[in-house]
Scaffold this active site. Structure first.
Site, PDB file in Angstrom:
ATOM      1  CE  LYS A  26      -2.239  -0.965   3.904  1.00 26.28           C
ATOM      2  NZ  LYS A  26      -1.655  -2.349   4.369  1.00 26.28           N
TER       3      LYS A  26
ATOM      4  NE  ARG B 151      -4.728   0.291   9.156  1.00 29.52           N
ATOM      5  CZ  ARG B 151      -3.502  -0.459   8.781  1.00 29.52           C
ATOM      6  NH1 ARG B 151      -3.379  -1.555   9.086  1.00 29.52           N
ATOM      7  NH2 ARG B 151      -2.467   0.389   8.400  1.00 29.52           N
TER       8      ARG B 151
ATOM      9  NE  ARG C 128       7.836  -3.477   6.187  1.00 30.83           N
ATOM     10  CZ  ARG C 128       6.530  -3.035   6.225  1.00 30.83           C
ATOM     11  NH1 ARG C 128       6.121  -2.397   5.351  1.00 30.83           N
ATOM     12  NH2 ARG C 128       5.713  -3.406   7.122  1.00 30.83           N
TER      13      ARG C 128
ATOM     14  NE  ARG D 261       6.569  -1.130   9.980  1.00 33.29           N
ATOM     15  CZ  ARG D 261       5.406  -1.092   9.206  1.00 33.29           C
ATOM     16  NH1 ARG D 261       5.133  -0.426   7.894  1.00 33.29           N
ATOM     17  NH2 ARG D 261       4.063  -1.640   9.728  1.00 33.29           N
TER      18      ARG D 261
ATOM     19  NE  ARG E  56       1.895  -5.347  10.723  1.00 37.52           N
ATOM     20  CZ  ARG E  56       2.992  -5.314  10.148  1.00 37.52           C
ATOM     21  NH1 ARG E  56       3.952  -6.098  10.422  1.00 37.52           N
ATOM     22  NH2 ARG E  56       3.312  -4.775   9.103  1.00 37.52           N
TER      23      ARG E  56
HETATM   24  P1  ADP Z   1       0.729  -2.260   7.504  1.00 39.51           P
HETATM   25  O1  ADP Z   1      -0.399  -2.327   6.909  1.00 39.51           O
HETATM   26  O2  ADP Z   1       2.066  -2.817   6.568  1.00 39.51           O
HETATM   27  O3  ADP Z   1       0.862  -3.174   8.840  1.00 39.51           O
HETATM   28  P2  ADP Z   1       0.824   0.534   8.564  1.00 39.51           P
HETATM   29  O4  ADP Z   1       1.932   1.513   8.562  1.00 39.51           O
HETATM   30  O5  ADP Z   1      -0.132   0.668   7.543  1.00 39.51           O
HETATM   31  O6  ADP Z   1       1.440  -1.019   8.039  1.00 39.51           O
HETATM   32  O7  ADP Z   1       0.196   0.310  10.076  1.00 39.51           O
HETATM   33  C1  ADP Z   1       1.059  -0.046  10.920  1.00 39.51           C
HETATM   34  C2  ADP Z   1       0.361  -0.168  12.478  1.00 39.51           C
HETATM   35  O8  ADP Z   1      -0.057   0.915  12.709  1.00 39.51           O
HETATM   36  C3  ADP Z   1      -0.872  -0.772  12.466  1.00 39.51           C
HETATM   37  O9  ADP Z   1      -0.518  -2.479  12.750  1.00 39.51           O
HETATM   38  C4  ADP Z   1      -1.490  -0.515  13.567  1.00 39.51           C
HETATM   39  O10 ADP Z   1      -1.188  -0.708  14.937  1.00 39.51           O
HETATM   40  C5  ADP Z   1      -1.436   1.139  13.294  1.00 39.51           C
HETATM   41  N1  ADP Z   1      -2.379   1.506  12.624  1.00 39.51           N
HETATM   42  C6  ADP Z   1      -2.118   2.341  11.291  1.00 39.51           C
HETATM   43  N2  ADP Z   1      -3.258   2.575  10.805  1.00 39.51           N
HETATM   44  C7  ADP Z   1      -4.163   2.378  11.723  1.00 39.51           C
HETATM   45  C8  ADP Z   1      -5.847   2.569  11.722  1.00 39.51           C
HETATM   46  N3  ADP Z   1      -6.327   3.096  10.854  1.00 39.51           N
HETATM   47  N4  ADP Z   1      -6.265   2.149  12.806  1.00 39.51           N
HETATM   48  C9  ADP Z   1      -5.742   1.437  14.022  1.00 39.51           C
HETATM   49  N5  ADP Z   1      -4.433   1.251  13.884  1.00 39.51           N
HETATM   50  C10 ADP Z   1      -3.646   1.668  12.771  1.00 39.51           C
END
Ligand code: ADP
Length: 187
Positions: free
Chosen positions: A13, A88, A127, A133, A144
């Site tokens: 994404k 989400r 990654r 990360r 996740r």
């Molecule tokens: P990925 O989708 O690859 O796990 P992101 O950077 O989009 O990576 O998200 C990393 C983390 O940030 C998520 O696992 C969550 O803990 C938090 N996060 C990001 N966006 C949201 C959201 N919309 N609602 C709740 N938690 C979020």
């Protein structure tokens, strides 16, 4: 252009969001990036979200919705935006609907990158070696994927019913996936 990019963790994404946002001249807004920036700057918000993020769980809707409301109040989003990783949860969908209704605007498209779970886990583990990360450990990756399937995958039906969903296979080279995306999105 007001759009979302969705898909399971590891689907690419963030990478595709940059290209799509640049194409339409709108800001790409990633809630994950906003949270990570707060963690690395040691802000109060960063302290609040660090543990839950590292575990692979979702940050609470109240915190997340407030962050997005603030960001979408900024001037640069007036003619559009690309939200990456938000909403989400169904609660976040409702919050975003409310925000857009207040602004008398609406979403134009919801792009979804699809990929199979084994490939996603393999990508995230690769990654982990380069980016380090905190949530790219095997345990957090598993959490996740599970949280995505339970909490976020149902959102696809919501947007499909609204006729907004654009599904693209996220497997392959970055450029190939980008080509598939632009074949399907309006110019
Ligand atoms: P990925 O989708 O690859 O796990 P992101 O950077 O989009 O990576 O998200 C990393 C983390 O940030 C998520 O696992 C969550 O803990 C938090 N996060 C990001 N966006 C949201 C959201 N919309 N609602 C709740 N938690 C979020």
């Amino acid at each position: 252009m007001r759009m979302l990019i969705m898909g399971p963790p590891g689907a690419g994404k963030g990478t595709q969001a940059k290209g799509v946002a640049a194409h339409y001249g709108v800001p790409a807004i990633s809630t994950g990036d906003i949270f990570r920036a707060n963690i690395s700057q040691g802000t109060e918000l960063g302290r609040q979200v660090q543990q839950i993020m590292a575990s692979g769980g979702y940050v609470g809707d109240d915190i997340t919705n407030a962050i997005v409301a603030d960001r979408l109040a900024e001037e640069d989003t007036r003619n559009g935006f690309l939200l990456d990783g938000y909403p989400r949860t169904l609660g976040q969908v409702a919050a975003l609907d409310g925000l857009l209704a207040e602004q008398q605007t609406a979403l134009d498209a919801v792009l979804v990158l699809t990929a199979d779970t084994d490939e996603l886990v393999a990508r995230l583990l690769r990654r982990a070696e380069t980016e380090g990360r905190e949530d790219d450990t095997e345990e957090a990756i598993r959490v996740r994927q599970k949280v995505y399937a339970e909490e976020t995958a149902p959102l696809l039906d919501v947007y499909r019913e609204r006729g907004l969903l654009v599904e693209v296979d996220g497997l392959g080279a970055v450029g190939e996936v980008a080509d598939r995306i632009f074949e399907q999105l309006p110019r």
